[in-house]
Design a protein around this motif. Sequence first.
Motif, PDB file in Angstrom:
ATOM      1  N   LEU A  81      -9.696 -12.763  40.166  1.00 20.12           N
ATOM      2  CA  LEU A  81     -10.152 -12.869  38.779  1.00 20.12           C
ATOM      3  C   LEU A  81      -8.977 -13.108  37.841  1.00 20.12           C
ATOM      4  CD1 LEU A  81     -12.769  -9.975  38.586  1.00 20.12           C
ATOM      5  CD2 LEU A  81     -13.131 -12.396  39.050  1.00 20.12           C
ATOM      6  N   ALA A  82      -7.921 -12.312  38.018  1.00 21.71           N
ATOM      7  CA  ALA A  82      -6.756 -12.451  37.141  1.00 21.71           C
ATOM      8  C   ALA A  82      -6.094 -13.818  37.333  1.00 21.71           C
ATOM      9  CB  ALA A  82      -5.760 -11.327  37.427  1.00 21.71           C
ATOM     10  N   TYR A  83      -5.983 -14.239  38.587  1.00 15.08           N
ATOM     11  CA  TYR A  83      -5.347 -15.529  38.881  1.00 15.08           C
ATOM     12  C   TYR A  83      -6.156 -16.678  38.268  1.00 15.08           C
ATOM     13  CZ  TYR A  83      -2.990 -19.177  41.551  1.00 15.08           C
ATOM     14  OH  TYR A  83      -2.281 -20.296  41.909  1.00 15.08           O
ATOM     15  N   ALA A  84      -7.473 -16.610  38.442  1.00 14.35           N
ATOM     16  CA  ALA A  84      -8.332 -17.688  37.912  1.00 14.35           C
ATOM     17  C   ALA A  84      -8.279 -17.718  36.385  1.00 14.35           C
ATOM     18  CB  ALA A  84      -9.771 -17.499  38.395  1.00 14.35           C
ATOM     19  N   ALA A  85      -8.391 -16.541  35.771  1.00 10.64           N
ATOM     20  CA  ALA A  85      -8.492 -16.501  34.313  1.00 10.64           C
ATOM     21  C   ALA A  85      -7.156 -16.780  33.639  1.00 10.64           C
ATOM     22  CB  ALA A  85      -9.033 -15.145  33.866  1.00 10.64           C
ATOM     23  N   TYR A  86      -6.075 -16.179  34.162  1.00 11.03           N
ATOM     24  CA  TYR A  86      -4.804 -16.244  33.433  1.00 11.03           C
ATOM     25  C   TYR A  86      -3.836 -17.282  33.958  1.00 11.03           C
ATOM     26  CZ  TYR A  86      -6.579 -12.254  31.038  1.00 11.03           C
ATOM     27  OH  TYR A  86      -7.376 -11.459  30.276  1.00 11.03           O
ATOM     28  N   GLU A  87      -3.895 -17.577  35.239  1.00 13.27           N
ATOM     29  CA  GLU A  87      -2.982 -18.587  35.782  1.00 13.27           C
ATOM     30  C   GLU A  87      -3.625 -19.975  35.738  1.00 13.27           C
ATOM     31  OE1 GLU A  87       0.126 -18.266  36.561  1.00 13.27           O
ATOM     32  OE2 GLU A  87       0.397 -20.304  37.373  1.00 13.27           O
ATOM     33  N   LEU A  88      -4.910 -20.046  36.132  1.00  8.34           N
ATOM     34  CA  LEU A  88      -5.557 -21.359  36.210  1.00  8.34           C
ATOM     35  C   LEU A  88      -6.376 -21.692  34.964  1.00  8.34           C
ATOM     36  CD1 LEU A  88      -6.805 -21.122  39.924  1.00  8.34           C
ATOM     37  CD2 LEU A  88      -4.774 -22.312  39.079  1.00  8.34           C
ATOM     38  N   GLY A  89      -6.781 -20.679  34.205  1.00  8.76           N
ATOM     39  CA  GLY A  89      -7.594 -20.943  33.008  1.00  8.76           C
ATOM     40  C   GLY A  89      -9.012 -21.380  33.312  1.00  8.76           C
ATOM     41  N   ILE A  90      -9.532 -20.930  34.451  1.00  6.15           N
ATOM     42  CA  ILE A  90     -10.905 -21.272  34.857  1.00  6.15           C
ATOM     43  C   ILE A  90     -11.860 -20.245  34.243  1.00  6.15           C
ATOM     44  CG2 ILE A  90     -12.467 -21.465  36.851  1.00  6.15           C
ATOM     45  CD1 ILE A  90     -10.018 -22.056  38.570  1.00  6.15           C
ATOM     46  N   PRO A  91     -13.035 -20.659  33.760  1.00  9.50           N
ATOM     47  CA  PRO A  91     -13.998 -19.671  33.266  1.00  9.50           C
ATOM     48  C   PRO A  91     -14.427 -18.716  34.379  1.00  9.50           C
ATOM     49  CG  PRO A  91     -14.806 -21.929  32.924  1.00  9.50           C
ATOM     50  CD  PRO A  91     -13.515 -22.030  33.672  1.00  9.50           C
ATOM     51  N   VAL A  92     -14.493 -17.436  34.042  1.00 11.83           N
ATOM     52  CA  VAL A  92     -14.841 -16.397  35.019  1.00 11.83           C
ATOM     53  C   VAL A  92     -16.032 -15.601  34.496  1.00 11.83           C
ATOM     54  CG1 VAL A  92     -14.047 -14.278  36.140  1.00 11.83           C
ATOM     55  CG2 VAL A  92     -12.452 -16.184  35.828  1.00 11.83           C
ATOM     56  N   PHE A  93     -17.010 -15.373  35.360  1.00 11.04           N
ATOM     57  CA  PHE A  93     -18.192 -14.577  35.010  1.00 11.04           C
ATOM     58  C   PHE A  93     -18.389 -13.524  36.090  1.00 11.04           C
ATOM     59  CE2 PHE A  93     -18.553 -18.621  32.953  1.00 11.04           C
ATOM     60  CZ  PHE A  93     -18.967 -18.275  31.679  1.00 11.04           C
ATOM     61  N   CYS A  94     -18.367 -12.257  35.661  1.00  9.59           N
ATOM     62  CA  CYS A  94     -18.502 -11.145  36.603  1.00  9.59           C
ATOM     63  C   CYS A  94     -19.889 -10.522  36.507  1.00  9.59           C
ATOM     64  CB  CYS A  94     -17.475 -10.065  36.284  1.00  9.59           C
ATOM     65  SG  CYS A  94     -15.788 -10.593  36.553  1.00  9.59           S
ATOM     66  N   PHE A  95     -20.374 -10.056  37.634  1.00 11.41           N
ATOM     67  CA  PHE A  95     -21.668  -9.373  37.711  1.00 11.41           C
ATOM     68  C   PHE A  95     -21.469  -8.079  38.481  1.00 11.41           C
ATOM     69  CE2 PHE A  95     -22.661 -13.700  36.816  1.00 11.41           C
ATOM     70  CZ  PHE A  95     -23.793 -13.648  36.022  1.00 11.41           C
ATOM     71  N   ALA A  96     -22.178  -7.026  38.004  1.00  7.78           N
ATOM     72  CA  ALA A  96     -22.109  -5.739  38.704  1.00  7.78           C
ATOM     73  C   ALA A  96     -23.465  -5.062  38.636  1.00  7.78           C
ATOM     74  CB  ALA A  96     -21.059  -4.833  38.066  1.00  7.78           C
ATOM     75  N   GLN A  97     -23.755  -4.295  39.679  1.00  5.13           N
ATOM     76  CA  GLN A  97     -24.982  -3.502  39.665  1.00  5.13           C
ATOM     77  C   GLN A  97     -24.920  -2.522  38.500  1.00  5.13           C
ATOM     78  OE1 GLN A  97     -25.896  -1.816  43.469  1.00  5.13           O
ATOM     79  NE2 GLN A  97     -26.294  -3.839  44.318  1.00  5.13           N
ATOM     80  N   ALA A  98     -26.111  -2.208  37.961  1.00  5.74           N
ATOM     81  CA  ALA A  98     -26.201  -1.407  36.741  1.00  5.74           C
ATOM     82  C   ALA A  98     -25.437  -0.097  36.850  1.00  5.74           C
ATOM     83  CB  ALA A  98     -27.665  -1.145  36.414  1.00  5.74           C
ATOM     84  N   SER A  99     -25.473   0.540  38.028  1.00 11.64           N
ATOM     85  CA  SER A  99     -24.854   1.859  38.164  1.00 11.64           C
ATOM     86  C   SER A  99     -23.409   1.809  38.672  1.00 11.64           C
ATOM     87  CB  SER A  99     -25.687   2.708  39.121  1.00 11.64           C
ATOM     88  OG  SER A  99     -25.727   2.058  40.373  1.00 11.64           O
ATOM     89  N   ALA A 100     -22.884   0.625  38.915  1.00 11.37           N
ATOM     90  CA  ALA A 100     -21.530   0.530  39.498  1.00 11.37           C
ATOM     91  C   ALA A 100     -20.466   1.012  38.510  1.00 11.37           C
ATOM     92  CB  ALA A 100     -21.240  -0.920  39.901  1.00 11.37           C
ATOM     93  N   ASN A 101     -19.499   1.760  39.030  1.00 10.77           N
ATOM     94  CA  ASN A 101     -18.426   2.322  38.211  1.00 10.77           C
ATOM     95  C   ASN A 101     -17.260   1.325  38.193  1.00 10.77           C
ATOM     96  OD1 ASN A 101     -16.996   4.135  36.725  1.00 10.77           O
ATOM     97  ND2 ASN A 101     -16.512   5.496  38.428  1.00 10.77           N
ATOM     98  N   VAL A 102     -17.348   0.361  37.301  1.00 10.82           N
ATOM     99  CA  VAL A 102     -16.409  -0.772  37.323  1.00 10.82           C
ATOM    100  C   VAL A 102     -15.154  -0.433  36.506  1.00 10.82           C
ATOM    101  CG1 VAL A 102     -16.144  -3.226  36.756  1.00 10.82           C
ATOM    102  CG2 VAL A 102     -18.359  -2.355  37.540  1.00 10.82           C
ATOM    103  N   SER A 103     -14.017  -0.860  37.025  1.00 12.35           N
ATOM    104  CA  SER A 103     -12.718  -0.609  36.382  1.00 12.35           C
ATOM    105  C   SER A 103     -12.705  -1.065  34.922  1.00 12.35           C
ATOM    106  CB  SER A 103     -11.639  -1.381  37.150  1.00 12.35           C
ATOM    107  OG  SER A 103     -10.437  -1.406  36.400  1.00 12.35           O
ATOM    108  N   ALA A 104     -11.997  -0.294  34.091  1.00 11.76           N
ATOM    109  CA  ALA A 104     -11.816  -0.672  32.684  1.00 11.76           C
ATOM    110  C   ALA A 104     -11.059  -1.995  32.562  1.00 11.76           C
ATOM    111  CB  ALA A 104     -11.051   0.425  31.946  1.00 11.76           C
ATOM    112  N   MET A 105     -10.283  -2.359  33.596  1.00 11.81           N
ATOM    113  CA  MET A 105      -9.552  -3.626  33.538  1.00 11.81           C
ATOM    114  C   MET A 105     -10.503  -4.820  33.615  1.00 11.81           C
ATOM    115  SD  MET A 105      -6.647  -2.621  32.954  1.00 11.81           S
ATOM    116  CE  MET A 105      -5.628  -4.088  33.059  1.00 11.81           C
ATOM    117  N   ILE A 106     -11.724  -4.566  34.066  1.00 10.53           N
ATOM    118  CA  ILE A 106     -12.760  -5.612  34.077  1.00 10.53           C
ATOM    119  C   ILE A 106     -13.686  -5.421  32.873  1.00 10.53           C
ATOM    120  CG2 ILE A 106     -14.611  -6.697  35.427  1.00 10.53           C
ATOM    121  CD1 ILE A 106     -11.855  -6.726  36.866  1.00 10.53           C
ATOM    122  N   THR A 107     -14.202  -4.191  32.724  1.00 12.49           N
ATOM    123  CA  THR A 107     -15.183  -3.951  31.644  1.00 12.49           C
ATOM    124  C   THR A 107     -14.551  -4.141  30.271  1.00 12.49           C
ATOM    125  OG1 THR A 107     -14.678  -1.592  31.707  1.00 12.49           O
ATOM    126  CG2 THR A 107     -16.561  -2.317  33.000  1.00 12.49           C
TER     127      THR A 107
END
Length: 147
Positions: A81-107
């Motif tokens: 995700l970081a490589y695509a977004a910051y190195e390549l500049g590609i649009p990134v779309f993340c999906f997570a299950q409603a109850s998933a405890n996702v890192s603040a670095m993503i959320t």
Amino acid sequence: MRIYFAGSIRGGRQYADVYAEVVKNMQLAGHTVLSEHVGNPELKETLSNRKIFMRDIEWLSQADVVIADVSLPSLGVGFELAYAAYELGIPVFCFAQASANVSAMITGNSLLNLSRYEITFDYVESVLSLLQEIDIPDEDERGDNGF
Ligand code: 6IA
């Protein structure tokens, strides 16, 4: 559209069937999923770690968009995700299950466009409508992302 689908492998394969459903439906809609193996519940790799890394970096650089499932904490997905977004500049779309405890670095990162889903059907619908809507930047417009 050329899509890089990112999902957990060594971070856990509990949702491999969900990844498979998303990958299959993107393909049925006419898209090319460069990393289709991520959705293969029977995945067995014979390549070395180095070859896997080099191949995935090459596929990422060919992708128009990255779709990632971040329901499970995966170092590989986080790196991609970081490589695509910051190195390549590609649009990134993340999906997570409603109850998933996702890192603040993503959320906490608006560039990674996190959406939540309750059921796989809704997830697939969201991904397909997103792919219809998004406007892919030209390659020379990439790489100018802020936070
Ligand atoms: O840290 P992870 O393994 O959960 O990272 C998963 C992400 O890294 C996926 O989105 C993949 O694109 C990439 N990745 C990691 N390992 C592999 C792999 N084989 N094959 C392809 N892509 C990979 C690993 C061997 C496997 C049978 C355990």
